[in-house]
Each structure stands twice: as structure tokens, then as C-alpha cells.
Design an enzyme around this catalytic site. Structure first.
Site, short mmCIF file in Angstrom:
data_model
loop_
_atom_site.label_atom_id
_atom_site.label_comp_id
_atom_site.label_asym_id
_atom_site.label_seq_id
_atom_site.Cartn_x
_atom_site.Cartn_y
_atom_site.Cartn_z
N ASN A 28 -34.77 -5.43 39.72
CA ASN A 28 -34.87 -6.76 40.16
C ASN A 28 -36.21 -6.95 40.99
OD1 ASN A 28 -33.20 -8.63 42.76
ND2 ASN A 28 -34.44 -9.50 41.09
N GLY A 29 -36.95 -7.97 40.71
CA GLY A 29 -38.44 -8.02 41.30
C GLY A 29 -39.27 -8.42 40.17
N CYS A 75 -32.73 -11.35 38.74
CA CYS A 75 -31.92 -10.05 38.18
C CYS A 75 -31.12 -9.42 39.10
CB CYS A 75 -32.72 -9.08 37.43
SG CYS A 75 -33.77 -9.27 36.04
N TYR A 135 -30.68 -20.51 47.72
CA TYR A 135 -29.94 -20.64 46.48
C TYR A 135 -29.73 -19.23 45.68
CZ TYR A 135 -29.88 -21.81 41.37
OH TYR A 135 -29.60 -21.97 40.06
N GLY A 169 -28.65 -13.58 36.53
CA GLY A 169 -29.14 -13.54 35.22
C GLY A 169 -28.23 -13.59 34.13
#
Ligand code: SF4
Length: 471
Positions: free
Chosen positions: A110-111, A9, A249, A36
Site C-alpha cells: 500500500n503506497g 490499497c 476519507y 481497493g
């Protein structure tokens, strides 16, 4: 085209006087779209009310001009989300918003937490009825029950959370950003004309004309106002465990993560890969777009020419590719076309950054051979993925990972390549120019820096906790 882990995210926040904060948020999220593509949302506060708008879809399809005009205020947070199959429902879109006192608290995460089951019990005991299936709702509910300033509430709730989190949270009168004590996911602060910005990556700061100030420190909570920031070390930073896949990435190549230029790190991974294993071949090609920096590094080191070999149709949205395998195969043909005039009669070194299941890689190799490649030698600029991620990345179940229980020759045969080499762990660290401690590398080593309930498979984890990663 390539066979990557699924993105996580992205979060963004801005507190600025006299600025169009909703629109700034929109542009910030646009820069983070690679993190995302399944839902997007923005929450704005004008000092007395918090307004939230979130929807499934890409940022540009969720927010049109009338929507942006309605998002007025002095502070805003935003979120883009990737979710696992079946969990991509509206309720899970973020920012999550819940009543807090006389107002609202809105949160973007995010996580992924690793103690969701304990938190779920705690939140249920507080009398909260859960609507979504994300751990982000649990954090929001805990904050909703904490009295006092939002910064105080965050500092009180952080010790209850275990796992990976970089979070932005907004009430009528406060915007706070906070990060887990291991610093697994990135989070940066920037100055903008009229105020302050926080974002998952520096590319979002660039997009809105903000200047990088510093990283949010692991374990830190920071209040952003138009006049400045107030940081509090809510938890002592423990051993640093920045996700190394951000450099490989996830992050955009024009971002700077932990002081390191992502494009350069990927290029250097390609250089190291060529040092470790250069086959006899005619041409180095990268798979667009994420394999390109490493392919250029490989070509520079090996002295072999680099060329594009595949053209990508940029007008097929990433969200078009659905997670099931049949549609993934269709997506390959829709999105990519091989350059037969470049490929025919050539022995190719194909550089990519990772392989998860191998299914897409096999189709890619076949596509290149159908276009006339004499040989396809795969060079992967990361070590083999042999463990799932519990910190917000969809790596698939362990038994789906192609590298589990197979050596390079076996994997090469499975995907139809003439040879294959993965960058070694030592080589990865050499390319990064930094020691291994300080990074999470659990998907390569199985050595998880934060305790996980069951390291054998993500599905079992989700079944036990009842929680989907919020990413
Ligand atoms: S397990 Fe892999 S993808 Fe997950 S946080 Fe660690 S390094 Fe990143």
C-alpha cells in the site's frame, strides 16, 4: 455520488498456528475492501510452499469456498487494490510473487514509490525481466535478489526505497511487515488466538477477532510468527508524515488511526466546519456514507436538524463505478435516490468530505434541486485539493482539480450550489486536536514531505518513471 480521491490499497497478514489463515485473510481483506475494489489476492505458506491466488474483482467474488479450502497453512498475506484507468490488469494484481532461492517471495504493497525509475534500472541490471507495471514488483525483485533471512533482506532493501509504503511480505518460512520512515500509510499489529496479525487498519483486526497491540513504527520491519513478533528499526524514523486524508476519507470510520477514532475525527471536522460557516438553512444532510459523521457534527454544532436525504442502493458494488465520467454519471443514478419527501421545499446544508474534479458534485447538486431543494449550501470537511498526490492516491491531474485557480464562490457557481465553504487548514488541524507537523497535507499545500520527481502532474510522473502507482 461524491467526488472523492480514489482509494488506495489495503494489506493484511496473519501468522497463527492451527488457524485457518487463508480464511482469516479473506475476512481481513473483506474489512479493508473500501481501500481497493479492483483486485484481491491471498498468498499462503504451509512452511514448505507458498501458494498465491489473485484475481480482478471484489474479495467475495475472487474467493469462493473451494478456493478458501485450498489456502491452507500457518501464515498468509493478502491485498486489495485500486488502480488507475488502463492499469487494472491481472499482472498488476497482488500479492506479487517471484522466485527467491528455492522458493517464492510474495508481497502486498500500500503506497507509492517516488524513485521507481532508479529502482527499475537497478532491477533490470540485476537481470530481472519486469512483467507488471507496478513499483511493487520492483520491491519484490529487490527482495528476491537479497540472500539471508527475509527480515535481513527487508532491512537491506528498505534504504533503497523512497516514497510511501506499508508492505506485507511472505516466504515459505517468514512473514514480515514494514513501513516507510515517514509512516505515510497506516499499519497496525494485533494479537489473535494462536498468533499475530498485521493490517492496514484496526477495523480488519476487529473483523477477525484480533486485539490491537501497536502500530508498526515508521521505518520499522517486523517479523510475525505464531509465537510473537520481532521488530527491527531498519531505518531511523524521519519527520512523521501520516496521510491526513486517512482521517478525512480513506479509513473506515470504525478504525483507530494513530490512536485517534476516525468517526470522532470526522464528526469534529463537521463541528469545526459549522463554527467557520453556517448558512441560514432548514436541514443538514450528509452524502452517504463518507459525509455522514461530519454532517452529524455540523448539525450538533449548528443546532439544525440532521436527516438522511439520499438513499443508497447497497447492492451496487463500488467497483461498478468506472473511472470515466460518462459511467460515473450513470453510477450516480444506479446507486443513489433522493428522498423527495424530505428534500422538497427545504434549504439544505450538504456536507461532504472532499471535492476532486467537481463533476459528480455538480450532478449531485442538480439531483437535489430536481428533487425540490430550494437551496443547496455545500460544506466540505477538508480544505481545497490543489495538488496531486504522489504517495498512492489518485487525485487526478492538477489541471483537472476544480479548486485550482478558483475561489469558493467560483467553485459554488461551477457546481450549481448556492454557497460553498471548505474547512480551513487551521480548522482541520483544530478538529484533529493535533499539530500539523506529523501529517502529510501536500494535496492541500503542495508541500511534499518526501521528494517527488515532478510536482506538476501525476501523468508526467508516470510517463517519466514508466511506473504506475501500486497503491
Ligand atoms: S498528498 Fe494528500 S492524499 Fe497524498 S499522502 Fe499526502 S495528504 Fe494523503
Amino acid at each position: 455520488m461524491s467526488d472523492h480521491p480514489k482509494e488506495e490499497c489495503g494489506v493484511f497478514g496473519v501468522a497463527a498456528q492451527g488457524r485457518d489463515v487463508g480464511r482469516l485473510c479473506f475476512f481481513g481483506l473483506h474489512a479493508l475492501q473500501h481501500r481497493g475494489q479492483e483486485s484481491a489476492g491471498i498468498a499462503v505458506s504451509d512452511g514448505t510452499h507458498v501458494m498465491v491466488q489473485r484475481e480482478l474483482g471484489l474479495v467475495s467474488s475472487v474467493f469462493d469456498e473451494p478456493a478458501l479450502r485450498s489456502l491452507t497453512g500457518d501464515s498468509a498475506i493478502g491485498h486489495v487494490r485500486y488502480s488507475t484507468t488502463g492499469k487494472n490488469k491481472w499482472d498488476n494484481a497482488q500479492p506479487v510473487a517471484l522466485p527467491r532461492g528455492d522458493g517464492l517471495v510474495a508481497l502486498g504493497h500500500n503506497g507509492n514509490l517516488t524513485n521507481s525509475d532508479a529502482l527499475r534500472r537497478r532491477v533490470t541490471d540485476l537481470g530481472h525481466e519486469l512483467r507488471a507495471t507496478t513499483d511493487s514488483e520492483l520491491i519484490t525483485a529487490l527482495l528476491a535478489h537479497e540472500p539471508g533471512s527475509l527480515l535481513d533482506a527487508v532491512c537491506n532493501v528498505m534504504p533503497l526505497l523512497q516514497g510511501a509504503y506499508s508492505i506485507v511480505v511472505l516466504t515459505e518460512d517468514e512473514l514480515v511487515a514494514f513501513r516507510d520512515p515517514n509512516g505515510v500509510r497506516p499499519l497496525v499489529l494485533g494479537r489473535i488466538d494462536g498468533g499475530w496479525v498485521v493490517a492496514s487498519e484496526t477495523c480488519a483486526l476487529d473483523q477477525v477477532g484480533a486485539e490491537f497491540d501497536r502500530e508498526v513504527r515508521p521505518g520499522e520491519a517486523v517479523r510475525l510468527t505464531p509465537d510473537g513478533t520481532e521488530g527491527r528499526q531498519a531505518m531511523p524514523p524521519t519527520s512523521r508524515a501520516l496521510c491526513i486524508f486517512e482521517a478525512i476519507y480513506f479509513a473506515r470510520p470504525d478504525s483507530i488511526i494513530d490512536g485517534q477514532a476516525v468517526w470522532q475525527a470526522r464528526h469534529d471536522m463537521g463541528v469545526q466546519l459549522a463554527r467557520e460557516s453556517t448558512p441560514g438553512a432548514d436541514l443538514v444532510v450528509g452524502l452517504p456514507d463518507s459525509g455522514t459523521p461530519a454532517a452529524i457534527g455540523f448539525a450538533n454544532q449548528s443546532g439544525m436538524p440532521f436527516s438522511e436525504a439520499v438513499v443508497r442502493n447497497r447492492y451496487v458494488g463500488r467497483s461498478f463505478i468506472q473511472p470515466d465520467q460518462e459511467l460515473r454519471a450513470t453510477g450516480v443514478r444506479l446507486k443513489f435516490n433522493p428522498l423527495e419527501s424530505v428534500i422538497r421545499g427545504k434549504r439544505l446544508v450538504v456536507v461532504d468530505d472532499s471535492i476532486v474534479r467537481g463533476t459528480t458534485t455538480r450532478r449531485t447538486v442538480q439531483m437535489l434541486k430536481d428533487a425540490g431543494a430550494l437551496e443547496v449550501h455545500l460544506r466540505i470537511s477538508s480544505p481545497p485539493i490543489t495538488w496531486p498526490c504522489f504517495y498512492g492516491i489518485d487525485m487526478a491531474d492538477r489541471d483537472e482539480l476544480i479548486a485550482v485557480g478558483q475561489d469558493e464562490a467560483g467553485i459554488a457557481a461551477a457546481v450549481g450550489a448556492d454557497s460553498l465553504h471548505y474547512l480551513t487548514l487551521e480548522g482541520l488541524q483544530r478538529a484533529m486536536g493535533r499539530p500539523a507537523d506529523g501529517y502529510c497535507r501536500a494535496c492541500f499545500t503542495g508541500d511534499y514531505p518526501i521528494p517527488v520527481p515532478d510536482a506538476s502532474g501525476k501523468e508526467r510522473f508516470e510517463a517519466t518513471t514508466g511506473a504506475a502507482p501500486s497503491r
